[in-house]
Design an enzyme around this catalytic site. Sequence first.
Site, PDB file in Angstrom:
ATOM      1  CG  MET A  24      50.617 149.252   6.028  1.00 29.10           C
ATOM      2  SD  MET A  24      51.925 150.391   5.000  1.00 29.10           S
ATOM      3  CE  MET A  24      51.851 151.698   5.220  1.00 29.10           C
ATOM      4  N   GLY A  25      50.142 149.176  10.893  1.00 25.42           N
ATOM      5  CA  GLY A  25      50.530 148.865  12.195  1.00 25.42           C
ATOM      6  C   GLY A  25      50.577 150.920  12.393  1.00 25.42           C
ATOM      7  CG  LEU A  27      47.506 149.343  15.798  1.00 31.21           C
ATOM      8  CD1 LEU A  27      46.735 147.652  16.013  1.00 31.21           C
ATOM      9  CD2 LEU A  27      46.785 149.098  13.937  1.00 31.21           C
ATOM     10  CG  HIS A  31      44.659 151.746  12.981  1.00 31.58           C
ATOM     11  ND1 HIS A  31      45.171 152.819  12.315  1.00 31.58           N
ATOM     12  CD2 HIS A  31      44.764 151.524  11.223  1.00 31.58           C
ATOM     13  CE1 HIS A  31      46.381 153.282  11.912  1.00 31.58           C
ATOM     14  NE2 HIS A  31      45.926 152.192  11.238  1.00 31.58           N
ATOM     15  N   GLY A 141      39.478 152.817   5.540  1.00 30.51           N
ATOM     16  CA  GLY A 141      39.128 154.873   6.325  1.00 30.51           C
ATOM     17  C   GLY A 141      39.063 155.319   4.944  1.00 30.51           C
ATOM     18  CD  GLN A 142      35.054 159.718   4.076  1.00 25.36           C
ATOM     19  OE1 GLN A 142      34.731 160.002   5.102  1.00 25.36           O
ATOM     20  NE2 GLN A 142      35.756 161.340   3.675  1.00 25.36           N
TER      21      GLN A 142
HETATM   22  O1  PAF Z   1      46.725 151.643   4.337  1.00 28.25           O
HETATM   23  C1  PAF Z   1      46.873 150.997   4.864  1.00 28.25           C
HETATM   24  O2  PAF Z   1      47.142 150.834   6.317  1.00 28.25           O
HETATM   25  C2  PAF Z   1      47.534 149.671   3.519  1.00 28.25           C
HETATM   26  O3  PAF Z   1      48.091 150.792   2.472  1.00 28.25           O
HETATM   27  C3  PAF Z   1      46.901 148.798   3.502  1.00 28.25           C
HETATM   28  C4  PAF Z   1      45.897 148.519   3.413  1.00 28.25           C
HETATM   29  C5  PAF Z   1      47.094 147.833   5.209  1.00 28.25           C
HETATM   30  C6  PAF Z   1      48.164 147.722   2.368  1.00 28.25           C
HETATM   31  O4  PAF Z   1      49.448 147.506   2.958  1.00 28.25           O
END
Ligand code: PAF
Length: 281
Positions: A24-25, A27, A31, A141-142
């Site tokens: 969802m950005g 970052l 990420h 991610g965990q």
């Molecule tokens: O973990 C996230 O950032 C969000 O839940 C995902 C997996 C991108 C779905 O919108």
Amino acid sequence: MLRTRPETAAWRANVARVGFVPTMGALHAGHLSLVERAKRETDAPVVSIFVNPTQFGPNEDFTKYPRQEAKDLATLEAAGVAAAFVPSVEEMYPPGDRMRIEPGEIAEALEGAARPGHFAGVATVVAKLFEIVRPDVAYFGQKDFQQLRVIQTMARERYPAIKVVGCPIVREEDGLAMSSRNAYLAPAERAAARVLSRGLFTARSAWSRGERHPERLRARVEEVVETEPGVAPEYVSVADPLTLVELKLPANRAVISLAARVGKTRLIDNVLLGMEVSDLK
Ligand code: PAF
């Protein structure tokens, strides 16, 4: 940058093995650890940036969720990402769209109970992204442990050709799990939030000394978290990592997860015991 389904299909047609990192950005290093793994294991890492409205409840932070598209795209370019998919809400949810995935039992407890409808929103958007990007491998991610299990369960049933890989939590130096929501924390809250990982690590140390009783493991976490008045725990769970059913008896694997409010910010974290996240399928 890819904005639409047809652009993404055209890009996809020329790539053999695609590694996908949905985000969802906003970052951060967490990420980027997924991106690095995708780069190592596939021909072309692709990252999506989409703040998905359907996974936020009415009183949650959809409108204030951090959005920094230009900065994120520069970060991805510097990281050597082959393509970024950055769709609009209309591209993902066109008028008349009725696709909705019900994630089932794995989504019911913990975050699913605290955030009704959240995992239906997550599963639906990830299914749509899988159908657009058509990855060979997808990396999660965990830190969002239940999300990982929801998506692995869905992928097994609906997208068996896609391998869903869980990657370890990346932490700040003082232990706080990296999260885009950490940006909401005021300095005093940021300091208080350290208690969450400290609590989990205390239980993990007890586990490595042989403690297996779920109630005593939970108590180890709670004792530590309760020392910080600025943190209000919502739950501390000791569950089976495959099913997320609460453990009643000692077991040889467990996931201890928690959710807590630090000021207005809701944070989650977990430790996985007796197995590696990469062993989950
Ligand atoms: O973990 C996230 O950032 C969000 O839940 C995902 C997996 C991108 C779905 O919108």
